[in-house]
Design an enzyme around this catalytic site. Structure first.
Site: not given
Ligand code: UDP
Length: 476
Positions: A20, A118
């Site tokens: 990520h 995210d």
């Protein structure tokens, strides 16, 4: 109360995991190149590792409007943050990081005009809504796995979830994920669906975070239309504004190459581990298209028995291999059998962490034995390298189904870890069906390059995203 800014100030906040951080930092760098004001929020733990193992400080200095900030993930320094303890990050972030994020946003000047959060972290939307800051979701997974997560409520309602019995028929077809009715088996669903109770905490977390995306201003996916168009059109019935801007690592390369003032290394390493470059030297001594690259990413843990099965399979296949065995990724101890050590000396090379994009692009590499993490899958697609998939958890189960069944880019070994199967699949990929897979991989790599080149669909979508962000803040 300070006036809202007219030019954007974007806060980018990834889940504190290698993949990520890597992809969202690439997006941040593209924004830096576009001259946007960006604050990149890292967990303290990860930021210290990035500083130790990469040149990020120097690399980002050239973007005058860019800054890093750090925040605690609330976990002790020695927490593994991997394998089956990964989900503890979610709890800790929600409990400990949430109030810190809120305070940080209140204190930030100039104020943040847009959060690229995210999409795995549910609390970010809640905090942003409270403070009236628009959120764009970034989901670091494939469209196909996003869509499977999104369809969890329908699967539950139709009785396709949870598992019916301990001896579940793993090959039964799932009919409630639109667009996948003919090939999606129970075993291909994200691993969190393998539960006997629909109130299972992890399943609920994943279901709930995915259902949040339609509430946000837009959804960013690191994929491209030619790869996942049929599934994307289903997603757009629920999330009208979806920006497909992948493969992001290729977009960054393209944009860095055409940027005259940028002195950034085109490799843009965002590694949380120390890269061992001996692998490049070793690859340089191997024949063209002869090596199988083996890596299971940043989170997978292998039991020692599994390690030995893979090792036997690789050595018995008689193919050359480069294998990343991350420090602390093997559970259990013991000496390596002598015949495996010998076989590795002849044809293999073991390392702890590699510059993966560079490895996959190396002319010696002909195949990738992967855990089917989305970044690894995309990197392999861009490099035109066929795959053997051994998914470990989460979205990997469905990515591997698409690689083998939909895109014909390789073989799916899920739920099996047997030396004979490894040996056979390696030879199928590297010898028997090499031409077939190489042709399909070349075709897909060309599409990936086209989409990320100037004027290509993903390139234009990213420009539109930047315009959208500017427009949002000018209207604020
Ligand atoms: N990676 C790397 N060196 C390695 C192994 C992995 O740089 O030796 C990078 C890889 O390029 C990818 C990321 O780590 O960008 C792994 O992400 P992925 O989504 O594939 O899997 P995860 O680690 O999240 O399971």
């Amino acid at each position: 109360m300070e006036e809202k800014p007219k030019s954007p100030h974007i806060l980018i906040f990834p889940l504190p995991c290698q993949s990520h951080v890597n992809s969202m930092l690439k997006l941040a760098e593209i924004f830096g190149l576009a001259g946007l004001k960006v604050t990149f929020l890292n967990s303290k733990h990860n930021h210290e590792r990035l500083i130790r193992y990469t040149d990020i400080h120097d690399r980002f200095l050239q973007y005058s409007e860019f800054q890093f900030k750090t925040i605690s993930d609330g976990l002790p320094a020695d927490h593994p943050r991997a394998g089956d303890r990964l989900m503890e990050i979610f709890d800790s972030l929600s409990l400990n990081t949430r109030p810190l994020l809120k305070q940080m946003l209140i204190d930030t000047s100039p104020p943040v005009s847009c959060i690229i959060g995210d999409a795995c972290m549910e609390f970010v939307v809640d905090v942003a809504t409270e403070l009236e800051i628009p959120v764009i979701h970034f989901r670091a997974i494939s469209a196909c796995s996003f869509w499977a997560y999104f369809s969890i409520p329908e699967m539950i309602q139709a009785g396709e979830l949870p598992m019916k019995a301990y001896d579940e028929d793993m090959d039964r077809l799932i009919t409630k994920v639109p667009g996948m009715e003919t090939f999606l088996r129970f075993r291909d669903l994200p691993s969190f669906c393998r539960v006997s109770d629909v109130t299972d905490r992890d399943l609920q977390v994943l279901k709930n975070v995915t259902q949040q995306s339609p509430r946000t201003h837009a959804l960013i996916l690191n994929t491209f239309e030619d790869l996942e168009e049929p599934i994307l059109s289903h997603i757009r019935t629920k999330c009208p504004k979806v920006y497909t801007i992948g493969p992001l690592h290729l977009q960054l390369k393209t944009r860095l190459a055409s940027n005259v003032i940028s002195s950034s290394s085109q490799k843009s390493l965002n590694s949380l581990w120390e890269v061992d470059r001996s692998c490049i030297e070793w690859l340089g001594k191997q024949p063209v298209r002869s090596v199988l690259y083996v890596s299971f990413g940043s989170i997978t843990l292998l039991k020692r028995e599994q390690l030995i099965e893979f090792w036997h399979g690789l050595v018995d296949s008689k193919q050359r291999f480069l294998w990343v065995i991350r420090p602390d990724s093997v559970i259990g101890e013991g000496d390596a059998p002598a015949e495996l050590v010998e076989g590795t000396k002849e044809r293999g090379h073991l390392v702890s962490w590699v510059p993966q994009e560079e490895v996959l692009a190396h002319q010696a590499v002909a195949g990738f034995l992967t855990h089917s993490g989305w970044n690894s899958t995309l990197e392999s697609i861009v490099a035109g390298v066929p795959m053997i998939c051994w998914p470990y958890f989460a979205d990997q189960q469905i990515n591997s189904r698409f690689v083998s069944e939909v895109w014909n880019l390789g073989l799916d070994m899920k739920d099996v870890c047997d030396r004979n199967v490894v040996e056979k699949m390696v030879n199928d990929l590297m010898v028997e069906r090499k031409e077939e897979f190489m042709r399909a991989a070349d075709r897909m790599a060309t599409m990936a390059r086209t989409t990320a080149n100037e004027g290509g669909p993903s390139y234009c979508n990213l420009d539109r995203l930047i315009d959208d962000i500017k427009m949002m803040s000018s209207l604020a």
